[in-house]
Write an enzyme that holds these catalytic residues in place. Sequence first.
Site, PDB file in Angstrom:
ATOM      1  N   HIS A 128       0.843  -1.200   0.000  1.00  0.00           N
ATOM      2  CA  HIS A 128       0.000   0.000   0.000  1.00  0.00           C
ATOM      3  C   HIS A 128       0.886   1.262   0.000  1.00  0.00           C
ATOM      4  CE1 HIS A 128      -3.446   2.569   1.300  1.00  0.00           C
ATOM      5  NE2 HIS A 128      -2.500   3.198   2.002  1.00  0.00           N
ATOM      6  N   GLU A 129       1.907   1.271   0.847  1.00  0.00           N
ATOM      7  CA  GLU A 129       2.803   2.440   0.906  1.00  0.00           C
ATOM      8  C   GLU A 129       3.602   2.565  -0.385  1.00  0.00           C
ATOM      9  OE1 GLU A 129       2.373   4.625   3.155  1.00  0.00           O
ATOM     10  OE2 GLU A 129       1.081   3.387   4.404  1.00  0.00           O
ATOM     11  N   HIS A 132       1.569   4.500  -2.760  1.00  0.00           N
ATOM     12  CA  HIS A 132       1.654   5.962  -2.582  1.00  0.00           C
ATOM     13  C   HIS A 132       2.941   6.498  -3.208  1.00  0.00           C
ATOM     14  CE1 HIS A 132      -1.866   6.613  -0.159  1.00  0.00           C
ATOM     15  NE2 HIS A 132      -1.458   5.883   0.859  1.00  0.00           N
ATOM     16  N   GLU A 180      -6.060   7.144  -1.583  1.00  0.00           N
ATOM     17  CA  GLU A 180      -6.120   5.920  -0.765  1.00  0.00           C
ATOM     18  C   GLU A 180      -6.624   4.746  -1.602  1.00  0.00           C
ATOM     19  OE1 GLU A 180      -4.908   5.054   2.090  1.00  0.00           O
ATOM     20  OE2 GLU A 180      -4.139   7.071   2.271  1.00  0.00           O
TER      21      GLU A 180
HETATM   22 ZN   LIG Z   1      -2.495   5.226   2.470  1.00  0.00          ZN
END
Ligand SMILES: [Zn+2]
Length: 263
Positions: A128-129, A132, A180
């Site tokens: 997930h990171e 980003h 997100e």
């Molecule tokens: Zn996030």
Amino acid sequence: MRTKFLIQLLAFALLCAGVFFAVYALFPEKWLDRMHISKEQEQEWGQTIRSWMTEGEDVIQHPELDSALQRIERRFRTADTLQYDFNFTVIQSEEVNAFALPGGEIVIYSGLIAHCNHPEELAAVIAHEMGHAEKQHVLKRMVGAVGVTTLGQVLGGQNGSVVSDVIQELVLKGFSRSQEEEADQFALLLLKQAQLDPGYLASVFQILADLEEESLDGVPEMLMTHPNVADRIQQATEFAVKNPVETVELNISNWENRGNWIH
Ligand SMILES: [Zn+2]
């Protein structure tokens, strides 16, 4: 007559400038594409922000922890979709959190590692990171907030600390809902491509949601913005059901004794 024309011209110029800045503020990413910030530059900026944010913190270095993180990164590399080299910094803290900085810097709090029952759950947060980072979400926020020139000056050490505080705030504040969702989608695909069960993203959301209910302490980055956590668990679970993967376990030896790595 001439004066009237000049006033009209001035009004038109002001209107154009207003429209320009409004568009710039709304779509910083569009401008980012044209600014040609090199990967090296972005990595340098990421390292600078990481050093600000970890100053005075207890940074953990443990060979078994390092090799666990490297194993996770190597597995994701097999997916062949990552553009950045990633650098992980683990901070000793009870906080259950992780965040991404520009250029592939990822900071993880040891509380998160302690609460992941399976290494695959930590991998899901890292994925997930990585999303980003790969989608340049932090860089876009920073450029949108202070502009690329100021950003370069501050991160190059030529400007006051007020803006550096603003930048650190932005990193910790969380992302927009669409960012997100984009990071979640990126993580699910990456887990699948790396032969890890995407369902681990759902289980790590559940861990974070349970913890959030128990305590009023800081909200983890992954839960900070509004996509409802129940929806995200559902989406991750649905993705896992629709995309069956022939999984290969991460097999990180000594995971049960990770308490020894992180004090
Ligand atoms: Zn996030």
